[in-house]
Enzyme design. Structure first.
Site, PDB file in Angstrom:
ATOM      1  N   ASP A 120       0.871  -1.163   0.090  1.00  0.00           N
ATOM      2  CA  ASP A 120      -0.098   0.007  -0.065  1.00  0.00           C
ATOM      3  C   ASP A 120       0.922   1.232  -0.004  1.00  0.00           C
ATOM      4  O   ASP A 120       1.667   1.614   0.866  1.00  0.00           O
ATOM      5  CB  ASP A 120      -0.977   0.122   1.238  1.00  0.00           C
ATOM      6  CG  ASP A 120      -1.895   1.069   1.227  1.00  0.00           C
ATOM      7  OD1 ASP A 120      -2.845   1.128   0.514  1.00  0.00           O
ATOM      8  OD2 ASP A 120      -1.441   2.187   2.011  1.00  0.00           O
ATOM      9  N   GLU A 212      -2.422  -1.738  -5.804  1.00  0.00           N
ATOM     10  CA  GLU A 212      -3.563  -0.950  -6.310  1.00  0.00           C
ATOM     11  C   GLU A 212      -3.482  -0.285  -7.563  1.00  0.00           C
ATOM     12  O   GLU A 212      -2.258   0.077  -7.932  1.00  0.00           O
ATOM     13  CB  GLU A 212      -4.112  -0.097  -5.252  1.00  0.00           C
ATOM     14  CG  GLU A 212      -4.512  -0.610  -3.887  1.00  0.00           C
ATOM     15  CD  GLU A 212      -5.171   0.526  -3.185  1.00  0.00           C
ATOM     16  OE1 GLU A 212      -6.609   0.692  -2.682  1.00  0.00           O
ATOM     17  OE2 GLU A 212      -4.488   1.262  -2.488  1.00  0.00           O
ATOM     18  N   ASP A 294      -3.125   2.141   6.826  1.00  0.00           N
ATOM     19  CA  ASP A 294      -2.238   1.780   5.930  1.00  0.00           C
ATOM     20  C   ASP A 294      -1.886  -0.134   5.990  1.00  0.00           C
ATOM     21  O   ASP A 294      -1.856  -0.601   4.677  1.00  0.00           O
ATOM     22  CB  ASP A 294      -0.976   2.657   5.462  1.00  0.00           C
ATOM     23  CG  ASP A 294      -1.284   3.995   5.393  1.00  0.00           C
ATOM     24  OD1 ASP A 294      -2.398   4.267   4.746  1.00  0.00           O
ATOM     25  OD2 ASP A 294      -0.629   4.692   5.640  1.00  0.00           O
TER      26      ASP A 294
END
Length: 363
Positions: A120, A212, A294
């Site tokens: 992340d 992502e 996170d």
């Protein structure tokens, strides 16, 4: 001529719909005074001298290198590499030569063949791994911001070029512009070096990396966060992981940008309807889990690898589509009127209703 032909082909393909991505405009003339000087050699004598400190290029002859080219020379001597072209370019007050090389790579395997890690990326920490590791954000641009502002003000006080009147720049302006260019180049080099070290380590250690599919262009539209986002290099991290995982025998999985990684509880799977950016800790009302925001997102990304293996190659989300990732696990029952879960739009559907699973795999 080769660059012009490539530019015309990209423009024609973009105009005809054969090229994806942004619209490519018709090639424009580039002034030699406003662009970085560069030249590309594809034919002629291109080789590395046996002392590893000199290269031979067409028309330019024998040139001394500031850094040793022993790695390239070793591959050329072993016959595992072949030089296709050489490009000489000036940037940051220095001349650089880069080689396009065809390399025979041996098959590699990650150090942990069954390791799965979710990454992340963020601003406070450059990357938060599902293993619990926190990678600090060096913020190279912020550290050099004051000096770059000072150099910019000094440059603005000099007599610069004027295209309307044809006025040439003064020598003081050229020296000030060179100093500012070196400062910008140093920041870019520090950022590139740190990102390469991070992505190389991840690709060599872990077999599966899940990140992502961020909308970086949209994030740059936020004038309050644009400088920090650009300094972190989110898109560059994904780009480097895409080819380095292939080099090291791993794979890169992309979670759809609509997947609620931060809003989903990594313990029970409950999805929050709203989660403000200022909330740095995730508190689950269903199971009582309290975890860093996170870290919670990275654990959810790592869990997606198992679902991807279950689906297989499965459906791949089209870029820009309205299709969203299915919400994983149970959905919180307490909601405000008119709110929706992160994977749906409009009113909240019944509990048993699901949507298609969306994944995108990098090649």
């Amino acid at each position: 001529m080769e660059a012009l032909a490539r530019g015309l082909k990209n423009w024609a393909d973009s105009r005809g719909g054969a090229r994806a991505g942004r619209v490519v405009r018709f090639p424009r003339f580039k002034s030699r005074r406003r662009t970085a000087p560069s030249v590309r050699f594809t034919t002629g004598a291109i080789r590395v001298e046996p002392d590893r400190m000199h290269v031979v290029l067409p028309r330019l002859g024998r040139l001394k290198l500031h850094e040793s080219a022993r790695k390239l020379a070793r591959r050329l001597d072993n016959g595992t590499a072949r030089i296709m072209s050489a490009t000489v370019r000036r940037g940051g007050g220095r001349w650089h030569v880069s080689f396009t090389v065809e390399v025979e790579r041996a098959e590699r395997a990650p150090a942990r063949p069954r390791s799965v890690v979710g990454v992340d990326v963020g601003i406070k920490h450059l990357a938060v791994l599902s293993t619990g590791e926190l990678v600090d954000n060096p913020r190279h641009l912020a550290a050099a911001h004051q000096r770059m502002r000072s150099l910019g003000r000094a440059l603005s006080r000099k007599t610069g070029p004027d295209r309307r009147t044809g006025r040439r720049a003064s020598k003081r302006w050229e020296r000030a512009a060179a100093r500012a260019g070196r400062a910008h180049a140093r920041v870019a080099h520090l950022r590139r070096d740190g990102l390469h070290k991070l992505t190389t380590r991840l690709a060599r250690e872990h077999a599966t990396i899940v990140v992502e599919d961020l909308n970086v262009v949209g994030m740059l539209a936020n004038r309050k966060l644009a400088r920090c986002v650009a300094d972190a290099g989110f898109a560059e991290i994904r780009r480097q992981l895409a080819y380095k995982t292939g080099w090291n025998g791993g794979r890169l999985l992309l979670a759809d940008r609509w997947y609620p990684s931060s809003k989903t509880c990594s313990g029970c799977g409950t999805v929050k309807t709203k989660l403000a950016l200022s909330e740095r800790e995730y508190t689950c009302e269903a199971c009582g889990l309290v975890i860093d925001r996170d870290r919670n997102a990275s654990l959810n990304l790592a869990a997606l690898a198992a679902e991807f293996d279950t689906v297989g190659s499965g459906p791949v989300a089209a870029r820009g589509a309205d299709q969203k990732t299915r919400v994983r696990g149970q959905v919180a029952t307490k909601r405000e009127p008119g709110t929706a879960s992160a994977g749906q739009t409009g009113t909240v559907p019944p509990q048993g209703r699901t949507t298609n699973r969306v994944f995108a795999k990098a090649h």
